[in-house]
Design a protein around this motif. Structure first.
Motif, mmCIF file in Angstrom:
data_model
loop_
_atom_site.group_PDB
_atom_site.id
_atom_site.type_symbol
_atom_site.label_atom_id
_atom_site.label_comp_id
_atom_site.label_asym_id
_atom_site.label_seq_id
_atom_site.Cartn_x
_atom_site.Cartn_y
_atom_site.Cartn_z
ATOM 1 N N LEU A 189 -73.358 22.225 2.373
ATOM 2 C CA LEU A 189 -72.934 23.535 2.849
ATOM 3 C C LEU A 189 -74.314 24.224 3.313
ATOM 4 O O LEU A 189 -74.032 25.309 3.859
ATOM 5 C CB LEU A 189 -72.372 24.325 1.569
ATOM 6 C CG LEU A 189 -71.098 23.665 1.120
ATOM 7 C CD1 LEU A 189 -70.693 24.601 -0.291
ATOM 8 C CD2 LEU A 189 -70.084 23.698 2.102
ATOM 9 N N ALA A 190 -75.417 23.767 2.784
ATOM 10 C CA ALA A 190 -76.543 24.358 3.190
ATOM 11 C C ALA A 190 -76.918 24.139 4.872
ATOM 12 O O ALA A 190 -76.475 23.003 5.433
ATOM 13 C CB ALA A 190 -77.786 23.832 2.638
ATOM 14 N N SER A 191 -77.238 25.175 5.632
ATOM 15 C CA SER A 191 -77.611 25.096 6.960
ATOM 16 C C SER A 191 -78.812 24.564 7.130
ATOM 17 O O SER A 191 -79.686 24.371 6.268
ATOM 18 C CB SER A 191 -77.637 26.708 7.517
ATOM 19 O OG SER A 191 -78.627 27.233 7.053
ATOM 20 N N GLN A 192 -79.431 24.024 8.486
ATOM 21 C CA GLN A 192 -80.450 23.574 8.681
ATOM 22 C C GLN A 192 -81.676 24.486 8.397
ATOM 23 O O GLN A 192 -82.654 24.015 7.826
ATOM 24 C CB GLN A 192 -80.717 22.992 9.933
ATOM 25 C CG GLN A 192 -81.898 22.460 10.638
ATOM 26 C CD GLN A 192 -82.097 21.965 11.989
ATOM 27 O OE1 GLN A 192 -81.189 22.362 12.744
ATOM 28 N NE2 GLN A 192 -83.110 21.589 12.461
ATOM 29 N N ARG A 193 -81.561 25.771 8.559
ATOM 30 C CA ARG A 193 -82.499 26.799 8.290
ATOM 31 C C ARG A 193 -82.740 26.984 6.746
ATOM 32 O O ARG A 193 -84.005 26.915 6.211
ATOM 33 C CB ARG A 193 -82.001 27.978 8.819
ATOM 34 C CG ARG A 193 -83.288 29.069 8.402
ATOM 35 C CD ARG A 193 -82.744 30.310 8.968
ATOM 36 N NE ARG A 193 -82.216 30.451 10.401
ATOM 37 C CZ ARG A 193 -81.740 31.505 11.025
ATOM 38 N NH1 ARG A 193 -81.424 32.620 10.520
ATOM 39 N NH2 ARG A 193 -81.404 31.339 12.384
ATOM 40 N N VAL B 30 -84.652 23.636 5.737
ATOM 41 C CA VAL B 30 -86.098 23.855 6.004
ATOM 42 C C VAL B 30 -86.845 24.605 5.169
ATOM 43 O O VAL B 30 -87.790 24.513 4.654
ATOM 44 C CB VAL B 30 -86.413 24.398 7.309
ATOM 45 C CG1 VAL B 30 -87.762 24.417 7.682
ATOM 46 C CG2 VAL B 30 -85.638 23.196 8.275
ATOM 47 N N TRP B 31 -86.064 25.687 4.704
ATOM 48 C CA TRP B 31 -86.804 26.723 3.953
ATOM 49 C C TRP B 31 -87.113 26.224 2.474
ATOM 50 O O TRP B 31 -88.275 26.473 1.776
ATOM 51 C CB TRP B 31 -86.142 28.124 3.737
ATOM 52 C CG TRP B 31 -86.611 29.010 2.721
ATOM 53 C CD1 TRP B 31 -86.077 29.612 1.679
ATOM 54 C CD2 TRP B 31 -87.763 29.863 2.917
ATOM 55 N NE1 TRP B 31 -86.741 30.354 0.846
ATOM 56 C CE2 TRP B 31 -87.801 30.510 1.573
ATOM 57 C CE3 TRP B 31 -88.819 29.731 3.918
ATOM 58 C CZ2 TRP B 31 -88.924 31.421 1.432
ATOM 59 C CZ3 TRP B 31 -89.849 30.769 3.468
ATOM 60 C CH2 TRP B 31 -89.960 31.527 2.274
ATOM 61 N N ARG B 32 -85.971 25.500 1.902
ATOM 62 C CA ARG B 32 -86.259 24.912 0.774
ATOM 63 C C ARG B 32 -87.214 23.796 0.690
ATOM 64 O O ARG B 32 -88.500 23.861 -0.215
ATOM 65 C CB ARG B 32 -84.925 24.109 0.311
ATOM 66 C CG ARG B 32 -83.815 24.986 -0.037
ATOM 67 C CD ARG B 32 -82.515 24.511 -0.493
ATOM 68 N NE ARG B 32 -81.337 25.482 -0.641
ATOM 69 C CZ ARG B 32 -80.095 24.807 -1.021
ATOM 70 N NH1 ARG B 32 -80.002 23.451 -0.967
ATOM 71 N NH2 ARG B 32 -79.259 25.609 -0.940
#
Length: 388
Positions: A30-34, A37-39
Motif C-alpha cells: 500500500l505504500a507509495s514510492q515516495r 523512499v522516505w522510510r
C-alpha cells in the motif's frame, strides 16, 4: 523442502499468516514510492542530519538581512582586525549574584610601540548587552519588506559586536558571511536547475533517437568537456566589462557555470534512455500513437527521477566549489558582491593567516556545506535505488 516432510496444508498456511501482525499485512503493497523512499532515507542517520544542516544553511541565506547583525557594507575603522567576541549568557550583578543575560565584553586598545599597530584586548569590565530580535540598521527583506529587526545584536547599536571578528576595514565578518551564504548557495541552486534542464532534455533526445542526433550531441559534450576550465575563465573574466552591474555579472557567472556543468548528467540520462527505448512499455506507447516527446516526458523521465534527484544533490557542491574557487582567484564574482569566494580573498596574505585566522570562516562553511550535501546525496541515492 525435505522429501520426508509433510506438505504444508491450508490450515498451516493460515496459522503462519496469523502470526504476522494484521497492521503489517495491511501496509504491504500500500505504500507509495515516495513513502518507501522516505522510510529508507530516515534510516540513514547521517544523511538525515545533513539534510537538517542544509535546511538551516539555506534558511540563513533566504533571511540573510534578518539573521545578519549588520549590513555587509557596514564598517568601523575603530575596530579593524578585531578578534571574535565570545557570547556569554551569565553575568555577575551589582550585588555579586549570578544572573542570566546575554552579553559580550568590550575592548580596550593601545598602540604597539614597535609596529605602531592598534592592539585590542578584551576588557572584562566593559559589558555589551546582547538580545534577540533587536532593533538595528534598517533594511529591506528580499528588497521588498522594510524592517529594522535583527535576529541577534547589541541592545545599543553603537556598541562593538563582532562574534566572528572584523576584517582589515572594520567590517563584521559574521554579517558578510551570512550575506555571502545567499549568493554562494543560490548560484548552486540556479546553476544546477539550468544544468538539469539541459542535461535531461539533450541527454534524453540523444539516448532516445540515436543516429546522427546522438553523434552530434555527444561531439558537443566532448568538446565542452575538453576545454580547459581555468584558461576559459581567465578569458571570460577579462572579457566582462567593468561597467556591468554586480547583478548582471552574477547572472553571467551563473549561466556560464551551468553551461559547463550539464554534460555529465546528459551522459547519464543518455545511457539510461538507450537501455529503455526498446522496452515493451515504450514500444506499446509508440504503437498506440503517442508522440515521441510524450514518451520521453511521461514514460521515461519519471522512471529516472530518483537518480536525477540524487545527481542534482551531488552536483550542487560542485557548483558551490566552482564559484568559490573562481571568486577566490579573482576571475569570478567581485566586490561589492559578497560571496564565500570573495570573502576568502581577504585571507590571501600571511598577515591574515598569522593574526586573523577568523577570516578563514568562509572556507570552514564551504567544507561543512559540501560535506553535508554529499552525505545528503548519498542518502537519497541509497533510498531511491529501486534495487535495494
Amino acid at each position: 523442502m525435505d522429501p520426508g516432510a509433510s506438505p504444508m496444508t491450508v490450515s498451516d498456511a493460515t496459522a503462519t499468516d496469523s502470526a504476522i501482525p494484521e497492521e503489517s499485512l495491511a501496509n504491504v503493497g500500500l505504500a507509495s514510492q515516495r513513502e518507501l523512499v522516505w522510510r529508507k532515507f530516515t534510516e540513514h542517520a547521517l544523511a538525515l542530519a545533513s539534510g537538517v544542516v542544509i535546511i538551516l544553511i539555506y534558511l540563513v541565506g533566504i533571511f540573510a538581512e534578518f539573521v545578519a547583525p549588520r549590513s555587509p557594507d557596514f564598517y568601523d575603522s575603530s575596530y579593524t582586525m578585531l578578534a571574535p567576541q565570545q557570547l556569554k549568557f551569565w553575568r555577575t550583578g551589582e550585588d555579586g549574584s549570578t544572573e542570566f543575560g546575554m552579553h559580550v565584553n568590550g575592548f580596550s586598545s593601545q598602540r604597539d610601540p614597535n609596529t605602531l599597530r592598534r592592539v585590542f584586548t578584551l576588557d572584562e569590565n566593559v559589558v555589551v548587552p546582547v538580545g534577540l530580535f533587536v532593533k538595528g540598521a534598517p533594511y529591506r527583506l528580499w528588497g521588498l519588506i522594510p524592517s529594522d529587526i535583527h535576529l541577534i545584536g547589541p541592545l545599543d547599536p553603537s556598541q562593538p559586536f563582532y562574534l566572528l571578528g572584523s576584517d582589515r576595514l572594520g567590517r563584521d565578518v559574521l554579517s558578510r558571511l551570512v550575506h555571502g551564504t545567499r549568493v554562494s548557495t543560490s548560484i548552486g541552486l540556479v546553476g544546477v536547475a539550468v544544468s538539469l534542464v539541459l542535461g535531461v532534455i539533450l541527454g534524453g533526445i540523444s539516448g532516445y533517437f540515436g543516429g546522427w542526433i546522438d553523434n552530434f550531441i555527444q561531439r558537443v559534450i566532448e568538446f565542452i568537456m575538453s576545454v580547459p576550465t581555468i584558461p576559459l575563465w581567465m578569458g571570460l573574466a577579462a572579457a566582462i566589462p567593468v561597467t556591468w552591474s554586480p547583478v548582471l555579472v552574477y547572472f553571467i557567472i551563473t549561466m556560464i557555470i551551468s553551461l559547463i556543468g550539464w554534460t555529465s548528467l546528459a551522459r547519464e540520462v543518455r545511457g539510461r534512455f538507450m537501455s529503455w527505448r526498446n522496452e515493451p512499455f515504450v514500444i506499446a506507447a509508440r504503437l498506440d500513437g503517442t508522440s515521441q516527446m510524450t514518451i520521453i516526458g511521461r514514460h521515461l523521465v519519471p522512471g529516472f527521477v530518483s537518480h536525477i534527484i540524487a545527481s542534482v544533490t551531488l552536483a550542487i557542491p560542485a557548483m558551490i566549489i566552482a564559484e568559490t574557487s573562481l571568486s577566490f582567484l579573482g576571475i569570478g564574482l567581485r566586490p561589492p558582491v559578497v560571496s564565500w569566494g570573495v570573502l576568502l580573498q581577504e585571507a590571501q596574505n600571511i598577515r591574515s593567516l598569522a593574526e586573523a585566522p577568523w577570516l578563514l570562516a568562509p572556507g570552514v562553511l564551504v567544507i561543512i556545506t559540501v560535506l553535508a550535501l554529499n552525505f545528503l546525496g548519498d542518502g537519497l541515492r541509497d533510498a531511491a535505488d529501486p534495487y535495494t
